[in-house]
Design a protein around this motif. Structure first.
Motif, PDB file in Angstrom:
ATOM      1  N   ILE A 262       0.851  -1.190   0.000  1.00  0.00           N
ATOM      2  CA  ILE A 262       0.000   0.000   0.000  1.00  0.00           C
ATOM      3  C   ILE A 262       0.887   1.240   0.000  1.00  0.00           C
ATOM      4  N   GLU A 263       1.001   1.866  -1.162  1.00  0.00           N
ATOM      5  CA  GLU A 263       1.774   3.110  -1.329  1.00  0.00           C
ATOM      6  C   GLU A 263       3.207   2.972  -0.810  1.00  0.00           C
ATOM      7  N   MET A 264       3.807   1.860  -1.140  1.00  0.00           N
ATOM      8  CA  MET A 264       5.217   1.660  -0.869  1.00  0.00           C
ATOM      9  C   MET A 264       6.038   1.784  -2.143  1.00  0.00           C
ATOM     10  N   VAL A 265       5.450   1.461  -3.299  1.00  0.00           N
ATOM     11  CA  VAL A 265       6.212   1.413  -4.547  1.00  0.00           C
ATOM     12  C   VAL A 265       6.772   2.782  -4.913  1.00  0.00           C
ATOM     13  N   GLU A 266       6.173   3.863  -4.405  1.00  0.00           N
ATOM     14  CA  GLU A 266       6.697   5.206  -4.668  1.00  0.00           C
ATOM     15  C   GLU A 266       8.096   5.395  -4.070  1.00  0.00           C
ATOM     16  N   ALA A 267       8.464   4.540  -3.127  1.00  0.00           N
ATOM     17  CA  ALA A 267       9.797   4.613  -2.529  1.00  0.00           C
ATOM     18  C   ALA A 267      10.808   3.722  -3.237  1.00  0.00           C
ATOM     19  N   GLY A 287      -1.472 -19.547  -7.874  1.00  0.00           N
ATOM     20  CA  GLY A 287      -2.827 -19.097  -7.615  1.00  0.00           C
ATOM     21  C   GLY A 287      -2.923 -17.911  -6.681  1.00  0.00           C
ATOM     22  N   GLY A 288      -1.782 -17.418  -6.184  1.00  0.00           N
ATOM     23  CA  GLY A 288      -1.797 -16.295  -5.260  1.00  0.00           C
ATOM     24  C   GLY A 288      -2.063 -14.968  -5.950  1.00  0.00           C
ATOM     25  N   ARG A 289      -2.412 -13.971  -5.155  1.00  0.00           N
ATOM     26  CA  ARG A 289      -2.717 -12.643  -5.681  1.00  0.00           C
ATOM     27  C   ARG A 289      -1.903 -11.587  -4.933  1.00  0.00           C
ATOM     28  N   ALA A 290      -1.561 -10.549  -5.660  1.00  0.00           N
ATOM     29  CA  ALA A 290      -0.931  -9.373  -5.049  1.00  0.00           C
ATOM     30  C   ALA A 290      -1.876  -8.185  -5.200  1.00  0.00           C
ATOM     31  N   ALA A 291      -2.086  -7.467  -4.116  1.00  0.00           N
ATOM     32  CA  ALA A 291      -2.898  -6.249  -4.134  1.00  0.00           C
ATOM     33  C   ALA A 291      -1.973  -5.062  -3.916  1.00  0.00           C
ATOM     34  N   ILE A 292      -1.925  -4.173  -4.901  1.00  0.00           N
ATOM     35  CA  ILE A 292      -0.995  -3.040  -4.870  1.00  0.00           C
ATOM     36  C   ILE A 292      -1.787  -1.742  -4.938  1.00  0.00           C
ATOM     37  N   GLN A 293      -1.487  -0.814  -4.038  1.00  0.00           N
ATOM     38  CA  GLN A 293      -2.018   0.552  -4.120  1.00  0.00           C
ATOM     39  C   GLN A 293      -0.834   1.483  -4.338  1.00  0.00           C
ATOM     40  N   PHE A 294      -0.941   2.329  -5.370  1.00  0.00           N
ATOM     41  CA  PHE A 294       0.205   3.168  -5.721  1.00  0.00           C
ATOM     42  C   PHE A 294      -0.260   4.491  -6.306  1.00  0.00           C
ATOM     43  N   ILE A 295       0.637   5.481  -6.274  1.00  0.00           N
ATOM     44  CA  ILE A 295       0.347   6.833  -6.760  1.00  0.00           C
ATOM     45  C   ILE A 295       1.001   7.016  -8.117  1.00  0.00           C
ATOM     46  N   THR A 296       0.249   7.586  -9.055  1.00  0.00           N
ATOM     47  CA  THR A 296       0.756   7.766 -10.411  1.00  0.00           C
ATOM     48  C   THR A 296       0.824   9.245 -10.777  1.00  0.00           C
ATOM     49  N   LEU A 323       4.677   6.859 -10.038  1.00  0.00           N
ATOM     50  CA  LEU A 323       4.720   5.855 -11.087  1.00  0.00           C
ATOM     51  C   LEU A 323       4.029   6.323 -12.353  1.00  0.00           C
ATOM     52  N   SER A 324       4.519   5.853 -13.479  1.00  0.00           N
ATOM     53  CA  SER A 324       3.768   5.865 -14.729  1.00  0.00           C
ATOM     54  C   SER A 324       3.002   4.557 -14.758  1.00  0.00           C
ATOM     55  N   GLU A 325       1.676   4.641 -14.731  1.00  0.00           N
ATOM     56  CA  GLU A 325       0.892   3.410 -14.696  1.00  0.00           C
ATOM     57  C   GLU A 325       1.171   2.526 -15.907  1.00  0.00           C
ATOM     58  N   SER A 326       1.254   3.113 -17.083  1.00  0.00           N
ATOM     59  CA  SER A 326       1.467   2.315 -18.287  1.00  0.00           C
ATOM     60  C   SER A 326       2.818   1.608 -18.252  1.00  0.00           C
ATOM     61  N   ARG A 327       3.850   2.293 -17.770  1.00  0.00           N
ATOM     62  CA  ARG A 327       5.182   1.695 -17.718  1.00  0.00           C
ATOM     63  C   ARG A 327       5.264   0.620 -16.632  1.00  0.00           C
ATOM     64  N   PHE A 328       4.668   0.895 -15.496  1.00  0.00           N
ATOM     65  CA  PHE A 328       4.681  -0.085 -14.413  1.00  0.00           C
ATOM     66  C   PHE A 328       3.879  -1.326 -14.808  1.00  0.00           C
ATOM     67  N   ARG A 329       2.759  -1.117 -15.466  1.00  0.00           N
ATOM     68  CA  ARG A 329       1.952  -2.252 -15.927  1.00  0.00           C
ATOM     69  C   ARG A 329       2.731  -3.099 -16.928  1.00  0.00           C
ATOM     70  N   ILE A 397      -2.246  13.770 -10.995  1.00  0.00           N
ATOM     71  CA  ILE A 397      -1.800  12.791 -10.016  1.00  0.00           C
ATOM     72  C   ILE A 397      -3.002  11.928  -9.655  1.00  0.00           C
ATOM     73  N   ASP A 398      -2.797  10.633  -9.536  1.00  0.00           N
ATOM     74  CA  ASP A 398      -3.907   9.722  -9.243  1.00  0.00           C
ATOM     75  C   ASP A 398      -3.412   8.645  -8.286  1.00  0.00           C
ATOM     76  N   VAL A 399      -4.349   7.920  -7.693  1.00  0.00           N
ATOM     77  CA  VAL A 399      -4.009   6.764  -6.871  1.00  0.00           C
ATOM     78  C   VAL A 399      -4.815   5.583  -7.390  1.00  0.00           C
ATOM     79  N   VAL A 400      -4.176   4.427  -7.408  1.00  0.00           N
ATOM     80  CA  VAL A 400      -4.746   3.254  -8.058  1.00  0.00           C
ATOM     81  C   VAL A 400      -4.599   2.040  -7.145  1.00  0.00           C
TER      82      VAL A 400
END
Length: 407
Positions: A262-267, A287-296, A323-329, A397-400
């Motif tokens: 949760i909003e760690m990837v900005e670091a 089968g696991g999942r990752a849930a990521i919240q980040f600021i773009t 983050l650039s959402e498109s680049r990170f994706r 600026i957005d949060v996703v």
């Protein structure tokens, strides 16, 4: 001046003879800003005593600015957002509410071009400084400490009771911040699909609000952080089902049913996005999942942003990068991680920041901030909270939230 939207100074205006002499040069700079404002307006009082409307052609944020010294424009032109903060800190400009100004800058970001980016020698010096704050293992720990280890006694005075330092999700305008934060945490947990007994890795665990909620649902949470203050706070809670460690994400070895960040990837920084995503792919069980919240930050300005150093990177969060959402994706998908169900809620972050700023100002007024923080620090954080809120309100600026799974 022939601009019909410029009001001539009153006879008792404050401008000195020197200010009047150089005024035409700076009015030409303002002309360029005026032409670039496609929406919204600035109602400016200038050092030569004139009042001037910039923009005003279409609906948008309306900012009131008292430009006290022409030097503020020099600092903006040479130092970008860093220079504009320096000018504010020096009293070169002021505003009764700077949030609309920052929203205006963001809403007109493309037309304004490099007006809020440093250039020339200032840019080179800033980039050299920023490279010294890169997020290798040693640098990441220093950078995190510079921001998050300001003290639990500081953050506890203006965050909610759970010390959740990330965007909430609001269902209605007047609901308590704690309720909106609980909704965000529940949304993140739901993305993991975790069931009682599952193991969850939380990367960058803050002060433990998510870990506590997940453990209460019967999950085992391994929380990692680089902040000694945060680790101490979580350990003091003695949460059943939660372990916390000072661990760099690159050093995680075990495998988990789910991963949360949760909003760690900005670091992390763009250079290390592949390392972060490699780790996520490696530690997730089948089968696991990752849930990521980040600021773009919007792709239309990301290249300019990534090649410069902004106010936050210089003064508040060394090593940080939106983050650039498109680049990170694209980087996630290149590692076999599918991009599922993105949810954008930038205006909720604007409201979260507004709530934090109200609480921060109350703590200042009531003398509740630790004595080690002087007036300069208080003004820096006041500006930081306004700057961030304006960025989200301006739309660049957005949060996703997104779920990452194996293909």
């Amino acid at each position: 001046m022939n601009d019909p939207r410029t009001v001539a100074p009153e006879p008792d205006h404050r401008a000195s003879a020197a200010a009047r002499l150089v005024a035409p040069v700076f009015h030409r700079m303002l002309d360029r800003i005026d032409r670039a404002l496609k929406m919204g307006a600035i109602e400016a009082t200038l050092p030569d005593g004139t009042r001037r409307l910039l923009g005003g052609r279409a609906a948008g944020p309306v900012a009131v600015v008292d430009l006290r010294r022409w030097r503020a424009l020099v600092r903006l032109a040479t130092g970008g957002s860093v220079g504009w903060y320096d000018a504010w800190a020096a009293g070169d400009w002021d505003s009764p509410d700077a949030v609309p100004l920052f929203a205006l800058f963001m809403a007109n970001r493309v037309a304004l071009g490099h007006s809020a980016r440093s250039g020339g020698l200032a840019k080179l010096a800033a980039r050299a400084w920023h490279r010294l704050r890169r997020n290798d293992r040693a640098g990441a720990r220093r950078n995190i400490a510079a921001h998050y280890d300001l003290g639990n006694d500081f953050y506890s005075q203006w965050l909610d009771a759970g010390l959740t330092y990330s965007s909430a999700i609001f269902a209605e305008a007047n609901e308590p911040l704690e309720t909106a934060q609980d909704r965000k945490i529940a949304a993140v947990l739901a993305r993991t699909g975790a069931r009682p007994g599952d193991t969850i890795l939380e990367i960058g665990c803050g002060w433990g609000s998510f870990a506590a909620a997940a453990a209460a649902e019967g999950n085992e949470v391994h929380a990692i952080t680089l902040s000694a203050e945060q680790k101490a706070a979580i350990e003091a809670k003695a949460l059943r089902g939660v372990t916390v460690a000072l661990t760099d994400y690159r050093d995680v070895k075990d495998r988990y049913d789910a991963v949360v960040s949760i909003e760690m990837v900005e670091a992390v920084g763009q250079r290390y996005w592949p390392d972060f995503l490699d780790m996520v792919a490696r530690v997730l069980k089948p089968g696991g999942r990752a849930a990521i919240q980040f600021i773009t930050i919007a792709d239309d300005v990301f290249p300019a942003y990534a090649s410069s150093v902004d106010f936050i990177q210089r003064y508040v969060f060394p090593g940080g990068m939106l983050l650039s959402e498109s680049r990170f994706r694209a980087s996630a998908e290149a590692r076999g991680l599918a991009w599922r169900d993105p949810h954008h809620f930038g205006l909720d972050y604007a409201e979260t920041l507004r709530r934090w700023r109200v609480a921060f100002e109350a703590a200042v007024a009531e003398g509740r901030l630790p004595a080690r923080f002087d007036e300069r620090f208080v003004r820096l954080w006041r500006y930081y909270l306004m700057y961030c809120e304006g960025g989200f309100r301006g739309g660049g600026i957005d949060v996703v939230q997104v779920t990452l799974t194996e293909y």
